[in-house]
Design a protein around this motif. Structure first.
Motif, short mmCIF file in Angstrom:
data_model
loop_
_atom_site.label_atom_id
_atom_site.label_comp_id
_atom_site.label_asym_id
_atom_site.label_seq_id
_atom_site.Cartn_x
_atom_site.Cartn_y
_atom_site.Cartn_z
N ARG A 267 0.82 -1.09 -0.12
CA ARG A 267 -0.12 0.04 0.09
C ARG A 267 0.82 1.29 0.06
NH1 ARG A 267 -3.05 -3.38 -0.91
NH2 ARG A 267 -5.06 -3.93 -0.19
N LEU A 268 0.49 2.29 -0.71
CA LEU A 268 1.18 3.49 -0.49
C LEU A 268 0.74 3.99 0.74
CD1 LEU A 268 -0.51 5.11 -4.04
CD2 LEU A 268 1.79 4.79 -3.47
N SER A 269 1.63 4.95 1.19
CA SER A 269 1.67 5.49 2.62
C SER A 269 0.34 6.38 2.57
CB SER A 269 2.96 6.10 3.18
OG SER A 269 3.23 7.24 2.13
N GLN A 270 0.04 6.88 3.66
CA GLN A 270 -1.34 7.85 3.48
C GLN A 270 -0.65 9.24 3.24
OE1 GLN A 270 -3.76 8.17 7.00
NE2 GLN A 270 -3.22 6.08 7.65
N GLU A 271 0.47 9.48 3.45
CA GLU A 271 1.30 10.66 2.74
C GLU A 271 1.45 10.52 1.21
OE1 GLU A 271 5.43 13.21 3.50
OE2 GLU A 271 5.07 11.39 4.41
N ASP A 272 1.82 9.62 0.81
CA ASP A 272 2.06 9.57 -0.54
C ASP A 272 0.80 9.44 -1.30
OD1 ASP A 272 4.83 9.70 -0.87
OD2 ASP A 272 5.33 7.53 -0.59
N TRP A 273 -0.37 8.90 -0.74
CA TRP A 273 -1.57 8.62 -1.24
C TRP A 273 -2.29 10.19 -1.47
CZ3 TRP A 273 -6.49 10.07 -0.64
CH2 TRP A 273 -7.68 9.45 -1.46
N ARG A 274 -2.04 10.89 -0.36
CA ARG A 274 -2.83 12.34 -0.43
C ARG A 274 -1.70 13.19 -1.26
NH1 ARG A 274 -3.54 11.00 5.29
NH2 ARG A 274 -5.79 10.73 5.70
N LEU A 275 -0.58 13.05 -1.32
CA LEU A 275 0.25 13.63 -2.33
C LEU A 275 -0.13 13.53 -3.65
CD1 LEU A 275 2.73 15.70 -2.54
CD2 LEU A 275 4.22 13.47 -2.76
N ILE A 276 -0.48 12.15 -3.96
CA ILE A 276 -0.99 12.00 -5.35
C ILE A 276 -2.10 12.65 -5.73
CG2 ILE A 276 -1.50 10.03 -7.10
CD1 ILE A 276 0.74 8.37 -5.45
N SER A 277 -2.91 12.44 -4.72
CA SER A 277 -4.35 13.12 -4.87
C SER A 277 -4.48 14.30 -5.09
CB SER A 277 -5.28 12.68 -3.67
OG SER A 277 -5.35 11.25 -3.36
N GLU A 278 -3.63 15.31 -4.51
CA GLU A 278 -3.76 16.58 -4.79
C GLU A 278 -2.78 17.08 -6.05
OE1 GLU A 278 -4.94 18.96 -2.75
OE2 GLU A 278 -5.86 17.15 -1.76
N ARG A 279 -1.80 16.12 -6.29
CA ARG A 279 -1.39 16.49 -7.67
C ARG A 279 -2.09 16.33 -8.94
NH1 ARG A 279 0.42 16.99 -12.21
NH2 ARG A 279 2.60 16.69 -12.98
N PHE A 280 -2.92 15.46 -8.70
CA PHE A 280 -4.00 15.13 -10.01
C PHE A 280 -5.30 15.71 -9.87
CE2 PHE A 280 -0.69 11.85 -10.58
CZ PHE A 280 -0.59 11.82 -11.93
N ARG A 281 -5.62 16.47 -8.69
CA ARG A 281 -6.73 16.79 -8.62
C ARG A 281 -7.42 17.71 -9.55
NH1 ARG A 281 -9.95 16.08 -4.49
NH2 ARG A 281 -8.11 15.25 -3.15
N GLU A 282 -6.62 18.75 -9.90
CA GLU A 282 -7.08 19.54 -11.10
C GLU A 282 -6.67 19.24 -12.53
OE1 GLU A 282 -8.65 22.17 -9.91
OE2 GLU A 282 -8.19 21.60 -7.79
N LEU A 283 -6.06 17.99 -12.61
CA LEU A 283 -5.72 17.56 -14.19
C LEU A 283 -7.13 17.03 -14.49
CD1 LEU A 283 -2.30 16.25 -13.60
CD2 LEU A 283 -3.14 18.43 -14.51
N LYS A 284 -7.11 16.85 -15.87
CA LYS A 284 -8.29 15.87 -16.56
C LYS A 284 -7.78 15.05 -17.80
CE LYS A 284 -11.72 19.65 -15.63
NZ LYS A 284 -12.42 18.87 -14.80
#
Length: 285
Positions: A267-284
């Motif tokens: 599993r991704l760490s919670q920190e990395d999971w959230r980092l990825i989430s924020e990085r892609f949040r605005e992308l389409k």
């Protein structure tokens, strides 16, 4: 949104079905042909890939009557031969042109014949436009009562349509939703996915790699280096962490199936999971 960090042989429990399923499945769009078009030129390659996926624990296989004009289901039927049927979970779908009550039943019977076995989960592929939704849902109930499928669900449905579909049912209930979902397409993140989680439903995420686009992402590749994983495996693991999501990447070759399987067992760490989430949040996509 509920995040899952317990591996436990990489299974997820779904209350609506009272069943444990693998956290990663195998998709078959393009396997056996395209949109109502049959292609037998790579049958053995596709069968070998699906078999390898099953061996690696990806025992959930998603197909549809439309894929390869039914040939995808025939390939799946050949691939699962020799495996313990109770350990598999086969999903198929009826196309909206077969959405009338009698046509739904006939379509399920034909899919079962091509698969050579019953269907675990039978879905309406897209919302019907020419037939009342309740007629289609009653047809899906009949599919269960006749023993062609164990469970029913919907695909490409938003929250309002899911609730409308459920209101049509008298004997069965929707146990699963299959929609497009990935790091680049998160329309269901705050709607359908939390609803499915609350209701104990399975959420199948198709096109989880955006047709290979995420496999080439340098940001995901850099994150993956920390875990000894590829961008593909990171993108799939980001989805696996979310309950009740089960991504279904295409089983196109043994090489790709083996890479996909590498998304399990960690599993991704919670920190990395959230980092990825924020990085892609605005992308389409």
């Amino acid at each position: 949104m509920v995040l899952i960090y317990r591996v436990m042989a990489d299974l997820k429990y779904f209350k609506k079905m009272d069943r444990w399923l693998p956290v990663l499945g195998q998709g078959t769009w393009g396997v056996g042909g395209g949109f109502w078009s049959k292609d037998t030129s790579m049958d053995e390659k596709w069968i070998a890939a699906l078999k390898r996926g099953i061996e690696l624990g990806m025992t959930l296989i998603d197909t549809a009557e439309m894929y390869g004009a039914g040939h995808s289901e025939e390939i799946v039927g050949r691939a699962i031969s020799g495996f313990e049927r109770d350990n598999l979970f086969i999903v198929s779908k009826v196309w909206p042109t077969h959405a009338r009550y009698d046509d739904v039943v006939k379509a399920a019977e034909a899919s079962m014949r091509r698969l050579g076995t019953y269907i675990d989960l039978y879905l309406i592929h897209w919302p019907p436009t020419e037939v009342p939704l309740c007629e289609t849902m009653r047809g899906l109930e009949a599919v269960v009562s006749r023993g062609y499928a164990k469970f029913i669900g919907v695909s490409n449905f938003g929250l309002e349509l899911i609730e409308e579909a459920r209101s049509c049912l008298s004997r069965e209930d929707i146990v699963a939703v299959e929609n497009k979902f990935s790091l680049l397409d998160r329309r269901d993140e705050d709607t359908v996915i939390p609803y499915a989680e609350k209701e104990g439903m399975l959420y199948l995420a198709y096109t989880p790699l955006e047709k290979g686009q995420l496999s080439k992402d340098s940001f995901l590749a850099d994150i993956g280096k920390k875990y000894g994983k590829t961008a593909t495996q990171v993108a799939l693991n980001w989805l696996i962490v979310i309950n009740p999501v089960v991504p279904i990447p295409k089983a196109s070759s043994i090489k790709h199936v083996e890479e996909n399987a590498g998304a399990m067992g960690w599993r991704l760490s919670q920190e990395d999971w959230r980092l990825i989430s924020e990085r892609f949040r605005e992308l389409k996509a």
